[in-house]
Design an enzyme around this catalytic site. Structure first.
Site, PDB file in Angstrom:
ATOM      1  CB  THR A  10      -6.713 -11.952   4.340  1.00  0.00           C
ATOM      2  OG1 THR A  10      -6.126 -12.800   3.594  1.00  0.00           O
ATOM      3  CG2 THR A  10      -6.090 -10.716   3.301  1.00  0.00           C
ATOM      4  CD  GLU A  11      -5.744  -6.491   5.061  1.00  0.00           C
ATOM      5  OE1 GLU A  11      -5.986  -5.207   5.740  1.00  0.00           O
ATOM      6  OE2 GLU A  11      -4.682  -6.368   4.448  1.00  0.00           O
TER       7      GLU A  11
END
Lengths: 410, 430
Positions: free
Chosen positions: A140-141
């Protein structure tokens, strides 16, 4: 690529009355279907078309996608054409799909078991929709640390993506692959943030000295790395094409001519992350004890967990999970996972709120405080559902314990 | 760029602290002080002689200056003179000092009559008039000196009385003020919209300059009786302002009822007075909330500061609020605030909660969450206090100086370099 399920305006008076947290249909930025429709038309569909044409024209052009499970399931529901066009791309053999958490969550930081569950859910989704099994992980990210690299290795991945942050690399270049500290069989691919951000952030910035950016100019910058690195890793939001940079900036033209501009130099070619991992050795160890990410100028976790609102929301959702995962209520569990999506905490960020920065641009809420209020009200309802589910279970158990009653025994 | 000669301003006001009944006086004080400290020479005109002096500007009182002939006045106000017999307006609504009695419109006219000679006697390059009470004076001053006129609008007749109930004479004075002005300054975007839509003024002529507030730490001690309630585990939600239709007191009571359904240990404190006070008290009784409401009347200064200290939440459910200074006071006292979208101040606040005044559920939801989540209330009060420090009068003064300079630009000759009498040619038609 990712689209969260945004929480509707949910008031304290809705607690116990309704549990359709993601059902806004107002045609505003809280309306998930509306957003999917809009971004599909502006970005995903036209960008996919350009990439497919590029592959047909240049059989050496390659691209990789990391698409969250929540984005995929919303496409299935609201924009099936997007799924079809990705299937078409994957079928060319030039497009690789990467692994991530299904719910685009921060579970890698908070709960290892949950993290693995979500990664598995995502793998199953890729298998179902595209018939592929990923070998490279991107969190994530782009959240990354030694520990996350180790977890990815233990799950069998051969490569992991990370931000080529200055404070991690120092004098070293992101154009080499590195061996994460404490691992044996996994390689880290680092984002070349300067060249990536030239496209993602600066492409249409008229105040930028390099504006306007042409594919040829960019190809020259890429070629300049020859002899001093193995791969230039351009990682960016797919929404860059058409959504962050609008069509009238010329971003699709740029994308259209990029393959030719880069292949104009015979020393260049395109590889997918798994090919890069296959082909290139590591150039040393990479030690990242503290989390990095690709968000904000800090490139750390502060976009999601720097203030007390975010911390309380995160603590509460993962605290709830300790009981929710043991209850036989798949809908409750799925809602719990949907509420783990990093975006919910991003909207609560107050770091630059007063300056009207990027968090404001991306937030569908009037303020970080309103994001927090809607979220915490929902968690209140989740708590209620949890206690109901537990009661039901107890009730169910006592029923099975009860012997059937027979007239003959009475 | 070299610093150009700053304009000198002839400012027409109606009241001035401590001789004020409302926000208009506070705004005039803040603005004049900040303008003066930016180097703008300023003469402040008031209609009545009051024992006041401040270090930053000179005061002129209209009732001490020469008279303009009655006939000139009649010509100027011919358009709305016929309505004057029927006019009677409560002092508290208009900001007229309590000590002055008599027909308000007559006072406004008497003020205007003196404006021409005041303009002739006091050197200025800009005329700046605050609200309709001073517009006739501003217009006549412009006729006398020929200098550009700025009419500043703090509250329109629509804000004071609601759309159905406007006084047409006042409306026409406002309209004339806007039309005769070279620039209209509105205290918020929503007030600007009103000036454009309701008065038909060209958008290019209407600028927004937000009010400010002087930050000074609230070091008062917490109000004793409220402190006792808090020690007993109760929360305090605060309403401060005039108890009139435009402030939405009825919405506050409805919201309170909703809040109490979830957070029964809450007390609602009301500071202020006004023509809806009795109705509000009756509504509270009707809803069975009398033991949860504390009416403390109109408070100011230290008394009010002590109540702010006790508050856990401040709510301003205004139906129509051109700006709304009170939430800024609450923010200075580190109180989390909820303001209605129908207030001008909501346009500039980031660290505040916002609702529509009619959205009782939304307001109650937000109040309950602030009372329940200590972290939320701490974030709001911490960030709010930081933010309110940036909303100072100096910022407003800078925007005003920009407006002044844009008007000053047209004059190449030094203004009033010779005797003031030189302006008389421009008012020959009187």
């Amino acid at each position: 690529m990712h689209q969260p399920l945004r929480v509707r305006k949910y008031r304290i008076f809705d607690v116990g009355e309704r549990s359709d947290y993601f059902s806004d249909a107002s045609g505003t930025s809280l309306d998930n279907k509306f957003i999917i429709d809009k971004v599909s038309q502006k970005s995903y569909l036209p960008a996919n078309r350009v990439i497919l044409e590029n592959i047909k024209r240049n059989p050496n052009f390659k691209v990789s996608f990391s698409i969250s499970g929540l984005a995929l399931e919303q496409f299935e529901k609201f924009a099936p054409a997007v799924i079809q066009s990705f299937q078409e791309l994957v079928n060319t053999g030039n497009v690789e799909l990467l692994s991530e958490t299904y719910h685009h969550s921060l579970s890698s930081i908070y709960d290892r078991d949950e993290f693995e569950t979500q990664v598995k859910l995502h793998r199953r989704k890729l298998k179902d929709l595209f018939g592929v099994t990923p070998t490279i992980f991107r969190n994530t990210e782009l959240i990354y640390s030694n520990e996350i690299a180790k977890m990815a290795e233990e799950m069998g991945y051969r490569g992991i993506l990370a931000e080529g942050a200055d404070h991690v690399l120092g004098w070293r270049s992101p154009t080499f692959l590195y061996k994460p500290v404490g691992t044996e069989n996994i390689k880290a691919l680092l984002k070349h943030y300067k060249l990536s951000d030239d496209i993602a952030f600066r492409f249409s910035q008229r105040s930028w000295s390099e504006w306007p950016l042409t594919a040829d100019k960019f190809g020259g910058w890429v070629s300049a790395h020859n002899g001093n690195g193995h791969s230039v890793n351009l990682f960016m939001d797919y929404e860059t094409f058409g959504e962050h940079q609008w069509e009238d900036t010329g971003i699709f033209e740029f994308l259209r001519y990029l393959p030719e501009a880069i292949l104009a130099n015979p020393d260049n070619d395109f590889v997918t992350p798994s090919e890069a991992v296959e082909r290139y050795p590591t150039a040393g160890e990479l030690d990242v004890p503290n989390h990095t990410s690709w968000a904000d100028t800090e490139r750390d976790l502060s976009a999601w967990m720097s203030n007390d609102l975010q911390k309380q929301a995160l603590d509460t959702i993962y605290e709830l999970g300790k009981e929710i995962i043991h209850v036989d209520d798949p809908i409750l569990q799925e809602d719990w996972r949907r509420l783990q999506t990093s975006d919910h905490f991003y909207y609560m960020c107050t770091k630059f709120w007063n300056d009207g920065d990027v968090h404001k641009y991306f937030s569908p809420y009037e303020s970080p405080y309103e994001a927090f209020i809607a979220y915490m009200n929902v968690l209140q309802d989740m708590r209620l559902r949890l206690s109901l589910a537990k009661k039901r279970e107890e009730h169910g158990i006592s029923l099975t314990r009860l012997k059937p009653l027979r007239f003959s025994e009475m | 760029m070299a610093k150009q000669n700053l304009p000198s301003v002839l400012m027409f006001g109606w009241e001035f602290p401590p001789f004020n009944s409302g926000g208009l006086g506070v705004a005039c004080e803040g603005l004049s002080k900040a303008l003066a400290s930016s180097g703008v020479p300023l003469t402040f005109v008031l209609p009545f002689k009051i024992p006041i002096s401040v270090p930053w500007c000179k005061f002129v009182f209209a009732n001490e200056s020469d008279l303009v002939s009655e006939e000139r006045m009649k010509r100027l106000f011919a358009g709305y003179q016929s309505h004057s017999e029927n006019i009677s307006i409560k002092n508290t609504v208009t900001g007229l000092p309590e000590t002055i009695s008599g027909d308000l419109i007559e006072r406004v006219r008497a003020y205007a009559k003196k404006a021409g000679s005041i303009a002739e006697k006091n050197k200025h390059s800009i005329i700046h008039a605050h609200d309709w009470l001073t517009y006739p004076a501003g217009i006549l001053a412009k006729e006398a000196s020929g200098r550009p006129l700025i009419t500043h609008i703090h509250a329109t007749e629509f804000d004071r009385s609601g759309s159905d109930n406007i006084n047409s004479e006042i409306f026409h004075i406002e309209k004339a003020g806007f039309e005769k002005a070279d620039v209209v300054v509105a205290v918020s975007g929503r007030t600007r919209e009103k000036v454009i839509e309701k008065y038909g003024i060209h958008p290019n002529k209407v600028k927004v300059v937000y009010n400010g507030i002087d930050f000074s730490q609230n070091s008062a001690s917490i109000e004793q009786n409220l402190d006792k309630l808090k020690r007993g585990g109760n929360s305090i939600v605060l309403f401060v302002g005039r108890i009139t239709l435009q402030k939405g007191p009825d919405y506050f009571v409805s919201m309170a009822k909703k809040v109490l359904s979830c957070e029964p240990n809450t007390f609602f404190v009301v500071s202020g007075s006004g023509d809806m006070e009795e109705e509000m008290i009756r509504q509270v009784a009707r809803e069975g909330l009398s033991d949860k409401f504390i009416f403390c009347g109109f408070l100011r200064g230290d008394e009010l500061a002590r109540v702010y200290k006790a508050a856990d939440m401040f709510v301003m459910p205004s139906v129509s609020e051109p700006f709304g200074l009170v939430p800024l006071e609450a923010m200075i006292s580190e109180v989390p605030v909820l303001v209605s979208y129908e207030s001008g101040v909501s346009e500039i606040l980031s660290s505040a909660l916002k609702s529509h005044f009619w959205d009782i559920d939304d307001m109650a939801d937000k109040v309950i969450n602030v009372l329940r989540h200590k972290k939320l209330s701490t974030q709001l009060s911490k960030n709010g206090t930081e933010e309110v420090k940036t909303i100072h009068w100096k910022k407003a003064a800078e925007s005003l100086i920009e407006v002044y300079n844009s008007l000053n630009h047209g004059f190449s000759l030094p203004i009033f370099s010779s005797a003031p009498a030189s302006a008389s040619t421009q008012v020959s038609y009187f």
